[in-house]
Design a protein around this motif. Structure first.
Motif, PDB file in Angstrom:
ATOM      1  N   GLY A   1       5.804 -51.264  33.705  1.00  0.00           N
ATOM      2  CA  GLY A   1       4.969 -50.278  33.020  1.00  0.00           C
ATOM      3  C   GLY A   1       5.756 -49.178  32.343  1.00  0.00           C
ATOM      4  O   GLY A   1       5.242 -48.488  31.476  1.00  0.00           O
ATOM      5  N   GLN A   2       6.991 -48.987  32.741  1.00  0.00           N
ATOM      6  CA  GLN A   2       7.885 -48.016  32.126  1.00  0.00           C
ATOM      7  C   GLN A   2       9.309 -48.385  32.522  1.00  0.00           C
ATOM      8  O   GLN A   2       9.509 -49.199  33.426  1.00  0.00           O
ATOM      9  N   ALA A   3      10.278 -47.800  31.842  1.00  0.00           N
ATOM     10  CA  ALA A   3      11.680 -48.068  32.150  1.00  0.00           C
ATOM     11  C   ALA A   3      12.147 -47.165  33.291  1.00  0.00           C
ATOM     12  O   ALA A   3      11.771 -45.991  33.355  1.00  0.00           O
ATOM     13  N   TYR A   4      12.942 -47.727  34.185  1.00  0.00           N
ATOM     14  CA  TYR A   4      13.503 -46.982  35.314  1.00  0.00           C
ATOM     15  C   TYR A   4      15.017 -46.992  35.230  1.00  0.00           C
ATOM     16  O   TYR A   4      15.612 -47.835  34.569  1.00  0.00           O
TER      17      TYR A   4
ATOM     18  N   GLN B   1      16.201 -55.217  46.645  1.00  0.00           N
ATOM     19  CA  GLN B   1      16.745 -53.930  46.239  1.00  0.00           C
ATOM     20  C   GLN B   1      18.207 -54.044  45.820  1.00  0.00           C
ATOM     21  O   GLN B   1      18.912 -54.952  46.236  1.00  0.00           O
ATOM     22  N   TRP B   2      18.588 -53.112  44.976  1.00  0.00           N
ATOM     23  CA  TRP B   2      19.971 -52.991  44.521  1.00  0.00           C
ATOM     24  C   TRP B   2      20.443 -51.614  44.964  1.00  0.00           C
ATOM     25  O   TRP B   2      19.974 -50.595  44.469  1.00  0.00           O
ATOM     26  N   GLU B   3      21.385 -51.585  45.918  1.00  0.00           N
ATOM     27  CA  GLU B   3      21.899 -50.331  46.456  1.00  0.00           C
ATOM     28  C   GLU B   3      23.117 -49.872  45.666  1.00  0.00           C
ATOM     29  O   GLU B   3      23.817 -50.686  45.067  1.00  0.00           O
ATOM     30  N   ALA B   4      23.378 -48.575  45.696  1.00  0.00           N
ATOM     31  CA  ALA B   4      24.535 -47.979  45.010  1.00  0.00           C
ATOM     32  C   ALA B   4      24.624 -48.489  43.568  1.00  0.00           C
ATOM     33  O   ALA B   4      25.696 -48.828  43.081  1.00  0.00           O
ATOM     34  N   SER B   5      23.479 -48.544  42.911  1.00  0.00           N
ATOM     35  CA  SER B   5      23.428 -49.078  41.544  1.00  0.00           C
ATOM     36  C   SER B   5      23.335 -47.958  40.518  1.00  0.00           C
ATOM     37  O   SER B   5      22.773 -46.896  40.782  1.00  0.00           O
ATOM     38  N   THR B   6      23.897 -48.228  39.358  1.00  0.00           N
ATOM     39  CA  THR B   6      23.739 -47.358  38.203  1.00  0.00           C
ATOM     40  C   THR B   6      23.225 -48.247  37.074  1.00  0.00           C
ATOM     41  O   THR B   6      23.976 -49.023  36.479  1.00  0.00           O
ATOM     42  N   LEU B   7      21.915 -48.156  36.843  1.00  0.00           N
ATOM     43  CA  LEU B   7      21.223 -49.027  35.894  1.00  0.00           C
ATOM     44  C   LEU B   7      20.349 -48.176  34.985  1.00  0.00           C
ATOM     45  O   LEU B   7      19.794 -47.170  35.426  1.00  0.00           O
ATOM     46  N   THR B   8      20.194 -48.594  33.745  1.00  0.00           N
ATOM     47  CA  THR B   8      19.303 -47.889  32.819  1.00  0.00           C
ATOM     48  C   THR B   8      18.410 -48.892  32.102  1.00  0.00           C
ATOM     49  O   THR B   8      18.786 -50.044  31.902  1.00  0.00           O
ATOM     50  N   GLY B   9      17.226 -48.422  31.717  1.00  0.00           N
ATOM     51  CA  GLY B   9      16.311 -49.232  30.922  1.00  0.00           C
ATOM     52  C   GLY B   9      15.689 -50.406  31.653  1.00  0.00           C
ATOM     53  O   GLY B   9      15.314 -51.396  31.031  1.00  0.00           O
ATOM     54  N   VAL B  10      15.543 -50.318  32.966  1.00  0.00           N
ATOM     55  CA  VAL B  10      14.973 -51.418  33.747  1.00  0.00           C
ATOM     56  C   VAL B  10      13.459 -51.397  33.570  1.00  0.00           C
ATOM     57  O   VAL B  10      12.767 -50.571  34.152  1.00  0.00           O
ATOM     58  N   ARG B  11      12.941 -52.303  32.763  1.00  0.00           N
ATOM     59  CA  ARG B  11      11.512 -52.330  32.429  1.00  0.00           C
ATOM     60  C   ARG B  11      10.730 -53.365  33.230  1.00  0.00           C
ATOM     61  O   ARG B  11       9.528 -53.247  33.424  1.00  0.00           O
TER      62      ARG B  11
END
Length: 124
Positions: free
Chosen positions: A97-100, A66-76
């Motif tokens: 299956g989709q981007a998170y 896990q990645w805590e206190a993260s701000t990530l986009t487009g994690v596929r």
């Protein structure tokens, strides 16, 4: 498989991984953002076992990542790789299956109870 340092790296939808004998970990398409370190996070307690219940299976397993206190986009998806090897060899790829995305939150990759990777060696 259990004598190495393994990591799970996050990727967007542009990655085209190769798993041939000459393929190694690549940063092309790897996610970047707050709370994420290039190369990914360690897969703690990695083990490789042979299971003989209901057939014979080679099973690679480890703790969730896990990645805590993260701000990530487009994690596929994610790529597991042997981080201590040179070059860093790819082990397996996971398509979510989709981007998170996260916004100062937790991104958890929870592995199946049967193992991260499980190969049927001999049918029952």
């Amino acid at each position: 498989m259990d004598d190495d340092t393994h990591k799970l790296a996050l990727y967007d939808n542009t990655i085209t991984p190769g798993f041939g004998t000459d393929e190694s970990y690549s940063t092309s398409g790897e996610i970047s953002g707050t709370g994420y370190t290039a190369g990914g996070a360690a897969i703690a307690s990695a083990t490789f076992t042979v299971v003989t219940s209901g057939g014979v299976y080679a099973v690679w397993d480890g703790n969730n990542v896990q990645w805590e206190a993260s701000t990530l986009t487009g994690v596929r998806g994610a790529i597991a790789h042997a981080d201590a090897e040179t070059p860093k060899r790819l082990i397996l790829g996971i398509d979510f299956g989709q981007a998170y995305q996260t916004n100062d939150g937790v991104l958890l990759v929870s592995f199946n109870a049967s193992g991260i990777g499980r190969i049927n060696v001999v049918s029952p």
